[in-house]
Design an enzyme around this catalytic site. Sequence first.
Site, mmCIF file in Angstrom:
data_model
loop_
_atom_site.group_PDB
_atom_site.id
_atom_site.type_symbol
_atom_site.label_atom_id
_atom_site.label_comp_id
_atom_site.label_asym_id
_atom_site.label_seq_id
_atom_site.Cartn_x
_atom_site.Cartn_y
_atom_site.Cartn_z
ATOM 1 N N SER A 136 0.733 -1.153 -0.411
ATOM 2 C CA SER A 136 0.331 0.082 -0.305
ATOM 3 C C SER A 136 0.719 1.512 -0.204
ATOM 4 C CB SER A 136 -0.663 -0.036 0.867
ATOM 5 O OG SER A 136 -1.946 0.867 1.185
ATOM 6 N N ASP A 188 -0.112 -4.125 -4.374
ATOM 7 C CA ASP A 188 -1.926 -2.912 -3.365
ATOM 8 C C ASP A 188 -0.829 -1.834 -3.282
ATOM 9 O OD1 ASP A 188 -4.505 -4.417 -4.361
ATOM 10 O OD2 ASP A 188 -4.256 -4.503 -2.629
ATOM 11 N N HIS A 203 -7.436 -5.636 0.828
ATOM 12 C CA HIS A 203 -6.693 -5.202 0.403
ATOM 13 C C HIS A 203 -6.041 -5.743 2.075
ATOM 14 C CE1 HIS A 203 -3.830 -1.724 -0.081
ATOM 15 N NE2 HIS A 203 -4.438 -1.422 1.463
#
Length: 382
Positions: A245, A267, A323
């Site tokens: 992330s 991700d 996620h």
Amino acid sequence: PAAMSFFRLFQKEGIPSPPGSLKVGCLDLLWGKGRDGLLARLYYPTAAQSCTKKAHWTPDSHYSAGFANYLKRNQYIVGGLFQYMTGSELMPALWEAPLLPSGAHTDIASCQDKLPIVVFSHGLAGTRTVYSSLCCNLASEGFLVAAVEHKDLSACATFFKPETATGDCEEFEWLEYQHLKPGEKEWPLRNRQLSKRAEETSQLLNLLEKMNAGEFVENELTSSFDLQQMKNRMNFDKVAIAGHSFGGTTSIQSLYDKRFKCAVVLDVWMVPLHRDDPLQMKQPILFVSSESFHWPDNIQRMNKLIEKYPANRKAYTIRGTGHQSFTDFGFVFRRFLASLMKFTGELEHAKAVSLSHRYMSAFLQTHLACENGYRFESLFEN
């Protein structure tokens, strides 16, 4: 069978043992005093078969309160519940076990005595422990994994030792996650944090270089681990960076430091990057994405990076994942709660993490010239 399935909902998986042939040790390292002090957890191969204790996944109750703060929930009630559920959770890593002796094992990732290095960067509200499964998996294959805990106020909580602290005094000050203020635009804050994060990943490499050279490094945390074990044990021709992330964005930004030979981006959240940044770094990048996280602008910006050097940049999506499928959350919470909080996707959490690890390992094998046993083509069989 129905009763068994219902009962399973109230169980938790626990962090699984890593798949490699080597046992894993870990230690925490705080280098320097003040808010610029660098905090990281090192995961590394060890020959130890047992130890006095394993490492805790939640090292301090401040982290539990920090997660509650990030969720904007009561830190005493929700933080207390979080601590109750995760405070006793242990990692599959032996706390401060000795480093694998030189020449002790032939299955090491580099097939040499010097360990390839992976620096790992956490996402928003993450910590140095939240991705311990992936870190331990790589360490069990012979990598030294250095998971940094960022001081840019993006961690759920973190700490530093005040400049005024003396001697062995265990005196720390804690930093909380920084929420956006009402009306505040997100990009300026995240871009500032991104710059700080990239500085810290390079700083962490500097620290590892000092340790590898046998220079004195003072750990501001109480520790019995002799850092001289690390002398001449790291391979700085084989250095990668990885992150999830915001940590994925940090990995991309960190490639301006050419000591990083490649990056694994899990991700990725592209928002913090400056749209006008040409991102001319040439290193190979692997993008591994969940099925549910991305939106058109995020994908377009990711594709622009891939199109610059398509021969050594690849992107894959794991079906049935969300996620948080790259984190440990699906292991440390009971199944019904992990599902309710969307810590897991449709794909079984252990399979999601295992696939992520196999992609990472195959990519690192290719671009760091390591032998870890995974190859890209084998991932597509069946």
